[in-house]
Design an enzyme around this catalytic site. Structure first.
Site, PDB file in Angstrom:
ATOM      1  N   GLY A  11     -45.340 -19.887 -42.256  1.00 61.03           N
ATOM      2  CA  GLY A  11     -43.947 -19.532 -41.990  1.00 61.03           C
ATOM      3  C   GLY A  11     -43.264 -19.114 -43.272  1.00 61.03           C
ATOM      4  CD  GLU A  32     -40.923 -12.785 -46.216  1.00 59.24           C
ATOM      5  OE1 GLU A  32     -40.357 -13.852 -45.921  1.00 59.24           O
ATOM      6  OE2 GLU A  32     -42.132 -12.580 -46.043  1.00 59.24           O
ATOM      7  CB  THR A  52     -40.925 -19.149 -49.277  1.00 57.80           C
ATOM      8  OG1 THR A  52     -42.079 -18.295 -49.323  1.00 57.80           O
ATOM      9  CG2 THR A  52     -40.850 -19.945 -50.574  1.00 57.80           C
ATOM     10  CB  THR A  73     -39.716 -23.165 -43.142  1.00 59.17           C
ATOM     11  OG1 THR A  73     -38.773 -22.184 -42.764  1.00 59.17           O
ATOM     12  CG2 THR A  73     -39.831 -24.206 -42.062  1.00 59.17           C
ATOM     13  CD  GLU A  88     -52.333 -19.466 -45.794  1.00 62.00           C
ATOM     14  OE1 GLU A  88     -51.891 -18.613 -46.588  1.00 62.00           O
ATOM     15  OE2 GLU A  88     -53.477 -19.922 -45.860  1.00 62.00           O
ATOM     16  CB  CYS A 131     -46.969 -12.699 -43.971  1.00 62.42           C
ATOM     17  SG  CYS A 131     -48.677 -12.775 -43.420  1.00 62.42           S
ATOM     18  CE  LYS A 163     -42.211 -25.837 -33.758  1.00 69.15           C
ATOM     19  NZ  LYS A 163     -41.530 -24.569 -33.418  1.00 69.15           N
TER      20      LYS A 163
HETATM   21  P1  NAD Z   1     -40.151 -20.087 -40.120  1.00 68.15           P
HETATM   22  O1  NAD Z   1     -40.454 -20.725 -41.422  1.00 68.15           O
HETATM   23  O2  NAD Z   1     -38.741 -19.955 -39.698  1.00 68.15           O
HETATM   24  O3  NAD Z   1     -40.878 -20.865 -38.921  1.00 68.15           O
HETATM   25  C1  NAD Z   1     -42.271 -21.077 -38.893  1.00 68.15           C
HETATM   26  C2  NAD Z   1     -42.566 -22.280 -38.008  1.00 68.15           C
HETATM   27  O4  NAD Z   1     -42.041 -23.445 -38.640  1.00 68.15           O
HETATM   28  C3  NAD Z   1     -41.921 -22.229 -36.621  1.00 68.15           C
HETATM   29  O5  NAD Z   1     -42.803 -22.786 -35.675  1.00 68.15           O
HETATM   30  C4  NAD Z   1     -40.700 -23.116 -36.800  1.00 68.15           C
HETATM   31  O6  NAD Z   1     -40.253 -23.702 -35.598  1.00 68.15           O
HETATM   32  C5  NAD Z   1     -41.243 -24.184 -37.742  1.00 68.15           C
HETATM   33  N1  NAD Z   1     -40.219 -24.901 -38.506  1.00 68.15           N
HETATM   34  C6  NAD Z   1     -38.970 -24.487 -38.859  1.00 68.15           C
HETATM   35  N2  NAD Z   1     -38.335 -25.464 -39.551  1.00 68.15           N
HETATM   36  C7  NAD Z   1     -39.198 -26.493 -39.650  1.00 68.15           C
HETATM   37  C8  NAD Z   1     -39.131 -27.780 -40.269  1.00 68.15           C
HETATM   38  N3  NAD Z   1     -38.040 -28.191 -40.905  1.00 68.15           N
HETATM   39  N4  NAD Z   1     -40.210 -28.584 -40.187  1.00 68.15           N
HETATM   40  C9  NAD Z   1     -41.341 -28.177 -39.556  1.00 68.15           C
HETATM   41  N5  NAD Z   1     -41.458 -26.973 -38.951  1.00 68.15           N
HETATM   42  C10 NAD Z   1     -40.404 -26.140 -39.005  1.00 68.15           C
HETATM   43  O7  NAD Z   1     -40.882 -18.693 -40.172  1.00 68.15           O
HETATM   44  P2  NAD Z   1     -40.808 -17.533 -39.094  1.00 68.15           P
HETATM   45  O8  NAD Z   1     -39.451 -16.929 -39.164  1.00 68.15           O
HETATM   46  O9  NAD Z   1     -41.315 -18.048 -37.790  1.00 68.15           O
HETATM   47  O10 NAD Z   1     -41.904 -16.512 -39.670  1.00 68.15           O
HETATM   48  C11 NAD Z   1     -41.624 -15.558 -40.643  1.00 68.15           C
HETATM   49  C12 NAD Z   1     -42.071 -16.036 -42.000  1.00 68.15           C
HETATM   50  O11 NAD Z   1     -43.441 -16.430 -41.981  1.00 68.15           O
HETATM   51  C13 NAD Z   1     -41.991 -14.943 -43.049  1.00 68.15           C
HETATM   52  O12 NAD Z   1     -41.485 -15.489 -44.245  1.00 68.15           O
HETATM   53  C14 NAD Z   1     -43.448 -14.535 -43.241  1.00 68.15           C
HETATM   54  O13 NAD Z   1     -43.734 -13.956 -44.498  1.00 68.15           O
HETATM   55  C15 NAD Z   1     -44.147 -15.831 -43.059  1.00 68.15           C
HETATM   56  N6  NAD Z   1     -45.537 -15.648 -42.688  1.00 68.15           N
HETATM   57  C16 NAD Z   1     -46.517 -15.944 -43.603  1.00 68.15           C
HETATM   58  C17 NAD Z   1     -47.853 -15.741 -43.280  1.00 68.15           C
HETATM   59  C18 NAD Z   1     -48.950 -16.063 -44.268  1.00 68.15           C
HETATM   60  O14 NAD Z   1     -50.100 -16.102 -43.850  1.00 68.15           O
HETATM   61  N7  NAD Z   1     -48.660 -16.276 -45.536  1.00 68.15           N
HETATM   62  C19 NAD Z   1     -48.194 -15.228 -42.021  1.00 68.15           C
HETATM   63  C20 NAD Z   1     -47.169 -14.932 -41.111  1.00 68.15           C
HETATM   64  C21 NAD Z   1     -45.851 -15.150 -41.452  1.00 68.15           C
END
Ligand code: NAD
Length: 474
Positions: free
Chosen positions: A225, A378, A227, A229, A247, A281, A172
């Protein structure tokens, strides 16, 4: 362009028949329609992946490896198109996916395609009376949820080890950047990867993502994604006792000691602050500089920031592109307002760019302490704070003062101090005199609220398999 889900080797519309808009960040225009998938689509994809699992998991490793390498070759062949799609979809400057995201996606596939050829497992002989050996077996359907930051790179970071290890998967991708995931589906067909091995369901996180997280036939979830979420995913997955890798977000420090190579530290900190508009990230968003060189560092850093070219992401010479969305632009801009309220000084940038799309100037803030919200939360944009420190202990305590622990970068020529500080930092990755230097074999992940578990190299292959001990009486 109207995207479709990719289920069982075919492109199909969502069960609801509903679509939402994919907005191009550089213009604010609609660039594609994205399936608004729900639990019915996820279930169809899981059924296809479940049906494909027995055949794929029994496919000889050499054959699986060959198919992954074919997919890697096709991504490489289409690098320019994929880099343009990534830029168009996410607002990142085209030069970045051209030299980083897409080559790294290729590397992910090649790395895991060849890693499985060299995999081995342990044996534990027991006092001459028994032989224990460990089987590491694929688990079935892997649920893969990825963000918009490095869309194809992070998607392949999950797809490659999942299917290399013999699982099938349902991915997804982020609803904000579905375009390269769609191309990946097409290329997987061209590569000859059997139907049902890779399935891609587009849609919103709270609907399609949640349906995947709670699906009873998906025993493992790899999530990257935010924290907040991540906590929702962990909560939803827990009653099903799924294996989960998280992650999550970061608030990464750069520590610059007085004996550092100042020019190198400034130039690399510019990259670590503003690459991908600060939307990686691993970006360093809190810079701490030893007091004796603080003013010189700030002067050089601000001068370099002011030279950055903001604008059309498709232009090779642009340094800073557009933020991912209007909502994210509001969030970043809100944090800069907060920095002013908290008493910070904005030394450069600090405002939206007056043009269509979601552009924000690279912004440097000084004068804030570690307990300010701007240094705790963040922001995930082109916004960085610079704070002086006195001595090693203070540097470490400033660096460790947030709930995050993803990565850190430290700059010194003192070898002993470098190792000492690296060991004391709360971070899953510490870079010494560098940033974002990656080796796919090393464990990757976060401490504290930056995540649970490690991916990378054999850590990934272990995550995507279940260990089973077999005890043979001799
Ligand atoms: P997000 O958490 O909004 O979304 C990430 C994914 O999760 C998307 O595909 C989204 O559709 C899905 N999602 C959202 N709600 C969900 C739920 N309730 N159940 C299941 N899936 C759900 O994050 P974002 O805005 O896409 O990305 C930015 C964030 O990701 C930042 O906090 C960044 O630090 C983090 N990030 C971390 C790493 C790492 O390796 N640690 C790498 C890249 C990004």
């Amino acid at each position: 362009m109207k995207l479709q889900n990719f289920i069982n080797g075919r492109f199909s519309p969502p069960a609801s028949g509903a679509y939402f808009d994919d907005i191009g960040p550089a213009t604010g225009d609609v660039i594609a329609e994205v399936p608004d998938s729900d639990a019915r689509d996820v279930d169809a994809a899981v059924r296809a992946a479940t049906a494909a699992f027995p055949g794929w998991s029994r496919t000889p490793v050499a054959q699986r490896s060959k198919l992954l390498i074919r997919l890697a070759d096709l991504i490489e062949k289409n690098l320019e198109e994929l880099a343009r799609l990534e830029s168009h979809d996410s607002g990142k400057t085209v030069s970045l996916p051209r030299r980083q995201d897409i080559p790294r996606a290729v590397a992910n596939l090649r790395f895991f395609a060849t890693a499985i050829l060299h995999d081995a497992t342990e044996a534990h002989p027991t006092d001459g009376v028994a032989l224990n050996y460990t089987l590491r077996q694929p688990m079935g359907v892997a649920g893969l949820i990825s963000p918009w930051t490095l869309p194809l790179y992070l998607l392949t970071w999950k797809v490659a080890p999942a299917i290399a290890a013999g699982n099938t998967c349902v991915a997804k991708p982020s609803e904000l950047t579905p375009l390269t995931a769609n191309r990946l589906a097409e290329l997987s067909l061209e590569a000859g990867i059997p139907a049902g091995v890779i399935n891609i369901v587009h849609g919103l996180g709270a609907k399609a993502g949640d349906a995947l997280t709670v699906h009873p036939k998906v025993p493992l979830i790899s999530f990257t994604g935010g924290t907040v979420t991540g906590a929702k995913v962990a909560t939803a997955a827990a009653p099903h006792f799924k294996k989960v890798s998280l992650e999550l977000g970061g608030k990464n420090p750069n520590l610059i000691f007085a004996d550092a190579d100042l020019t190198e530290a400034v130039n690399t900190s510019i990259r670590s602050s503003f690459s991908n508009q600060g939307e990686i990230c691993l970006c360093g968003s809190r810079i701490f500089v030893e007091r004796s060189i603080h003013d010189r560092f700030v002067e050089q850093f601000v001068e370099a920031t002011m030279k950055m070219r903001i604008g059309d992401p498709s232009d090779e010479s642009t340094d800073v592109g557009a933020l991912i969305s209007a909502a994210h632009l509001d969030k970043v801009s809100g944090y800069v307002d907060l920095a002013r309220e908290e008493g910070g000084s904005i030394l450069s940038g600090g405002k939206r760019v007056d043009r269509p799309g979601f552009f924000f100037e690279p912004t440097v803030i000084t004068g804030l302490g570690c307990d300010c919200r701007v240094l705790q939360e963040e922001i995930f944009g082109p916004v960085v704070t610079i704070t002086p420190f006195d001595g090693e202990d203070e540097a470490v305590s400033f660096a460790n003062s947030t709930r995050y622990g993803l990565s850190a970068s430290l700059w010194t020529r003192d070898l002993q101090r470098a190792h000492r500080v690296a060991s004391a930092l709360d971070a899953g990755t510490v870079w010494i005199n560098c940033w974002l230097l990656r080796d796919l074999r090393v464990p990757f992940g976060g401490m504290k609220e930056s995540g649970v578990g490690r991916e990378g190299g054999f850590e990934s292959l272990r995550f995507f398999t279940e260990a089973k001990n077999v005890c043979v009486k001799l």
